[in-house]
Design a protein around this motif. Structure first.
Motif, PDB file in Angstrom:
ATOM      1  N   ASP A  64       0.831  -1.201   0.000  1.00 27.80           N
ATOM      2  CA  ASP A  64       0.000   0.000   0.000  1.00 27.80           C
ATOM      3  C   ASP A  64       0.865   1.251   0.000  1.00 27.80           C
ATOM      4  O   ASP A  64       1.860   1.334   0.734  1.00 27.80           O
ATOM      5  CB  ASP A  64      -0.891   0.046   1.251  1.00 27.80           C
ATOM      6  CG  ASP A  64      -2.090  -0.863   1.150  1.00 27.80           C
ATOM      7  OD1 ASP A  64      -2.372  -1.351   0.051  1.00 27.80           O
ATOM      8  OD2 ASP A  64      -2.744  -1.081   2.185  1.00 27.80           O
ATOM      9  N   ASP A  65       0.476   2.245  -0.804  1.00 24.47           N
ATOM     10  CA  ASP A  65       1.147   3.537  -0.773  1.00 24.47           C
ATOM     11  C   ASP A  65       0.598   4.315   0.422  1.00 24.47           C
ATOM     12  O   ASP A  65      -0.508   4.839   0.381  1.00 24.47           O
ATOM     13  CB  ASP A  65       0.910   4.306  -2.075  1.00 24.47           C
ATOM     14  CG  ASP A  65       1.835   5.501  -2.216  1.00 24.47           C
ATOM     15  OD1 ASP A  65       2.244   6.050  -1.171  1.00 24.47           O
ATOM     16  OD2 ASP A  65       2.163   5.869  -3.353  1.00 24.47           O
ATOM     17  N   LEU A  66       1.384   4.378   1.474  1.00 22.16           N
ATOM     18  CA  LEU A  66       0.908   4.989   2.717  1.00 22.16           C
ATOM     19  C   LEU A  66       0.676   6.485   2.569  1.00 22.16           C
ATOM     20  O   LEU A  66      -0.067   7.080   3.345  1.00 22.16           O
ATOM     21  CB  LEU A  66       1.886   4.708   3.853  1.00 22.16           C
ATOM     22  CG  LEU A  66       2.077   3.226   4.184  1.00 22.16           C
ATOM     23  CD1 LEU A  66       3.102   3.050   5.299  1.00 22.16           C
ATOM     24  CD2 LEU A  66       0.752   2.581   4.577  1.00 22.16           C
ATOM     25  N   LYS A  67       1.266   7.111   1.541  1.00 19.62           N
ATOM     26  CA  LYS A  67       1.013   8.532   1.301  1.00 19.62           C
ATOM     27  C   LYS A  67      -0.420   8.783   0.867  1.00 19.62           C
ATOM     28  O   LYS A  67      -0.963   9.868   1.069  1.00 19.62           O
ATOM     29  CB  LYS A  67       1.971   9.064   0.234  1.00 19.62           C
ATOM     30  CG  LYS A  67       3.419   9.183   0.676  1.00 19.62           C
ATOM     31  CD  LYS A  67       4.279   9.816  -0.387  1.00 19.62           C
ATOM     32  CE  LYS A  67       3.917  11.267  -0.607  1.00 19.62           C
ATOM     33  NZ  LYS A  67       4.853  11.927  -1.561  1.00 19.62           N
ATOM     34  N   ASP A  68      -1.036   7.776   0.260  1.00 22.55           N
ATOM     35  CA  ASP A  68      -2.411   7.911  -0.227  1.00 22.55           C
ATOM     36  C   ASP A  68      -3.435   7.279   0.701  1.00 22.55           C
ATOM     37  O   ASP A  68      -4.621   7.244   0.390  1.00 22.55           O
ATOM     38  CB  ASP A  68      -2.542   7.258  -1.612  1.00 22.55           C
ATOM     39  CG  ASP A  68      -1.803   8.022  -2.691  1.00 22.55           C
ATOM     40  OD1 ASP A  68      -1.426   9.176  -2.422  1.00 22.55           O
ATOM     41  OD2 ASP A  68      -1.609   7.477  -3.778  1.00 22.55           O
ATOM     42  N   LEU A  69      -2.991   6.771   1.842  1.00 20.66           N
ATOM     43  CA  LEU A  69      -3.885   5.993   2.702  1.00 20.66           C
ATOM     44  C   LEU A  69      -5.066   6.809   3.199  1.00 20.66           C
ATOM     45  O   LEU A  69      -6.202   6.327   3.220  1.00 20.66           O
ATOM     46  CB  LEU A  69      -3.095   5.428   3.890  1.00 20.66           C
ATOM     47  CG  LEU A  69      -3.821   4.399   4.754  1.00 20.66           C
ATOM     48  CD1 LEU A  69      -4.138   3.149   3.941  1.00 20.66           C
ATOM     49  CD2 LEU A  69      -2.966   4.039   5.971  1.00 20.66           C
ATOM     50  N   ASP A  70      -4.837   8.054   3.596  1.00 17.09           N
ATOM     51  CA  ASP A  70      -5.924   8.862   4.146  1.00 17.09           C
ATOM     52  C   ASP A  70      -7.036   9.073   3.117  1.00 17.09           C
ATOM     53  O   ASP A  70      -8.221   8.991   3.448  1.00 17.09           O
ATOM     54  CB  ASP A  70      -5.395  10.218   4.609  1.00 17.09           C
ATOM     55  CG  ASP A  70      -4.514  10.107   5.846  1.00 17.09           C
ATOM     56  OD1 ASP A  70      -4.570   9.070   6.524  1.00 17.09           O
ATOM     57  OD2 ASP A  70      -3.762  11.066   6.127  1.00 17.09           O
ATOM     58  N   ALA A  71      -6.648   9.335   1.864  1.00 20.57           N
ATOM     59  CA  ALA A  71      -7.647   9.591   0.826  1.00 20.57           C
ATOM     60  C   ALA A  71      -8.484   8.358   0.538  1.00 20.57           C
ATOM     61  O   ALA A  71      -9.656   8.467   0.163  1.00 20.57           O
ATOM     62  CB  ALA A  71      -6.966  10.074  -0.448  1.00 20.57           C
ATOM     63  N   GLN A  72      -7.895   7.184   0.706  1.00 20.05           N
ATOM     64  CA  GLN A  72      -8.588   5.943   0.363  1.00 20.05           C
ATOM     65  C   GLN A  72      -9.385   5.373   1.529  1.00 20.05           C
ATOM     66  O   GLN A  72     -10.204   4.469   1.325  1.00 20.05           O
ATOM     67  CB  GLN A  72      -7.555   4.913  -0.128  1.00 20.05           C
ATOM     68  CG  GLN A  72      -6.980   5.314  -1.483  1.00 20.05           C
ATOM     69  CD  GLN A  72      -5.631   4.701  -1.794  1.00 20.05           C
ATOM     70  OE1 GLN A  72      -5.098   4.914  -2.870  1.00 20.05           O
ATOM     71  NE2 GLN A  72      -5.051   3.950  -0.881  1.00 20.05           N
ATOM     72  N   THR A  73      -9.157   5.865   2.746  1.00 18.67           N
ATOM     73  CA  THR A  73      -9.815   5.291   3.924  1.00 18.67           C
ATOM     74  C   THR A  73     -10.411   6.381   4.806  1.00 18.67           C
ATOM     75  O   THR A  73     -10.426   6.268   6.027  1.00 18.67           O
ATOM     76  CB  THR A  73      -8.811   4.449   4.739  1.00 18.67           C
ATOM     77  OG1 THR A  73      -7.731   5.280   5.182  1.00 18.67           O
ATOM     78  CG2 THR A  73      -8.241   3.316   3.892  1.00 18.67           C
ATOM     79  N   ALA A  74     -10.933   7.436   4.177  1.00 20.29           N
ATOM     80  CA  ALA A  74     -11.459   8.563   4.942  1.00 20.29           C
ATOM     81  C   ALA A  74     -12.768   8.238   5.651  1.00 20.29           C
ATOM     82  O   ALA A  74     -13.126   8.871   6.637  1.00 20.29           O
ATOM     83  CB  ALA A  74     -11.641   9.772   4.024  1.00 20.29           C
ATOM     84  N   SER A  75     -13.514   7.269   5.146  1.00 20.91           N
ATOM     85  CA  SER A  75     -14.779   6.862   5.751  1.00 20.91           C
ATOM     86  C   SER A  75     -14.907   5.356   5.614  1.00 20.91           C
ATOM     87  O   SER A  75     -14.144   4.719   4.881  1.00 20.91           O
ATOM     88  CB  SER A  75     -15.957   7.546   5.053  1.00 20.91           C
ATOM     89  OG  SER A  75     -16.090   7.051   3.723  1.00 20.91           O
ATOM     90  N   GLU A  76     -15.904   4.791   6.300  1.00 19.39           N
ATOM     91  CA  GLU A  76     -16.104   3.349   6.181  1.00 19.39           C
ATOM     92  C   GLU A  76     -16.470   2.965   4.759  1.00 19.39           C
ATOM     93  O   GLU A  76     -16.000   1.941   4.243  1.00 19.39           O
ATOM     94  CB  GLU A  76     -17.188   2.867   7.146  1.00 19.39           C
ATOM     95  CG  GLU A  76     -17.394   1.365   7.063  1.00 19.39           C
ATOM     96  CD  GLU A  76     -18.333   0.803   8.107  1.00 19.39           C
ATOM     97  OE1 GLU A  76     -18.649  -0.402   8.018  1.00 19.39           O
ATOM     98  OE2 GLU A  76     -18.746   1.550   9.004  1.00 19.39           O
TER      99      GLU A  76
END
Length: 251
Positions: A64-76
Motif C-alpha cells: 500500500d502507498d501509505l502517502k495515499d492511505l488517508d484519501a482511500q480510507t477517509a470513511s467506512e
C-alpha cells in the motif's frame, strides 16, 4: 498523469507491468483500478493464453502507498470500496482462464505479496525480499491468504509470517513453496517469457479447466476467507491506532 499499469501483448503472452517506479510500484487506487482493467482485457482476448505480472524499476511492489492511505480510507464506505478493489484483483487472477505468472524482484510487500500467492506460478529473482507488514500496523491481510497460505505452509508458519512480519529472502519463499523457482536477477523476465510461451503451447481450454479444478479443490474456502479478511481489513484501516502507526511509518 502517467499510466500506473502498462499492458503489452507478445504472441500468446499478455505482459502487465506495475509502473510506479518512483514509489516502488506502491499500490494506490489508480494502480489497482488499472490493474483490474488490464487483467480483464487480457482475459477477454482469445489470443492470450498466459499473463505475466511484473514490476518496473527496483521492485515488484512495495505494498500500500501509505502517502495515499488517508484519501482511500477517509470513511467506512471509502475504506470498504478500497479493500473490495484490492480483493477483486485476487478474484480476477484466481478465476481467470489464463495462467498468471508473477515475475518478482526487489521488494514484494503486503497486498502485492498476497497477489503473488494468488498467481499460478511465481518466479523470484535472487534479490527478492518479501514480508507481511499489515499486522504490525494493526491492519489485516487480504488476497484470501488466511486460507490459501495456511493450507500451503501450515498454521504455525502462516502465523509466523503474518504476525511477526519479518523480512524474508527468495530462498525462504522457495522453501515454503511461495516461489516456484529462483532465477538470477538479470534472467527473470526471460525465464518468465519461456514459461509463459511453454504453457501457451497447451490447449487453452484444458489448461483453464485444470487450473480451476486445482484451485477449487485446494482453495475451497477462498470466498469465506476474502469475506472475513474484508471486514477485518476495513476495521483495521478505520482504527485510529493503525492510522497513527501508518503515519508514523511514512513520516
Amino acid at each position: 498523469m502517467s499510466d500506473a499499469i502498462i499492458l503489452n501483448f507478445d504472441g500468446t503472452v499478455g505482459w502487465i507491468t506495475l509502473n510506479r517506479p518512483e514509489r516502488l510500484n506502491a499500490m494506490n487506487r489508480q494502480l489497482v483500478d488499472q490493474l483490474a482493467a488490464a487483467l480483464e482485457k487480457a482475459e477477454n482476448d482469445d489470443s492470450v493464453h498466459t499473463i505475466v505480472l511484473h514490476g518496473e524499476g527496483r521492485a515488484f511492489c512495495s505494498g500500500d502507498d501509505l502517502k495515499d492511505l488517508d484519501a482511500q480510507t477517509a470513511s467506512e464506505a471509502q475504506t470498504r470500496d478500497w479493500v473490495n478493489a484490492i480483493q477483486n484483483i485476487t478474484l480476477l487472477i484466481m478465476r481467470s482462464k489464463k495462467i498468471v505468472i508473477a515475475a518478482v524482484h526487489g521488494w514484494c510487500v503486503g497486498g502485492a505479496l498476497e497477489w503473488v500467492i494468488n498467481c499460478d506460478f511465481s518466479l523470484f529473482a535472487e534479490n527478492t525480499r518479501w514480508f507481511f507488514p499489515e499486522v504490525g500496523y494493526g491492519l489485516f491481510v487480504t488476497g484470501g491468504v488466511t486460507a490459501l497460505l495456511t493450507k500451503q505452509v501450515g498454521p504455525q508458519v502462516a502465523k509466523e509470517l503474518m504476525i511477526l512480519g519479518e523480512k524474508q529472502d527468495a530462498q525462504r519463499a522457495l522453501d515454503l513453496g511461495i516461489a516456484w523457482k529462483i532465477v538470477p536477477d538479470g534472467e527473470l523476465l526471460d525465464e518468465a517469457r519461456h514459461l509463459a510461451v511453454l504453457i501457451g503451447t497447451r490447449p487453452l481450454g484444458a489448461v483453464a479447466k485444470i487450473k480451476h479444478a486445482i484451485n477449487e479443490g485446494f482453495h475451497s474456502s477462498l470466498d469465506t476467507a476474502i469475506a472475513r479478511e474484508t471486514e477485518a481489513t476495513i476495521s483495521g484501516f478505520l482504527s485510529p491506532e493503525a492510522q497513527a502507526r501508518a503515519k508514523a511509518f511514512r513520516s
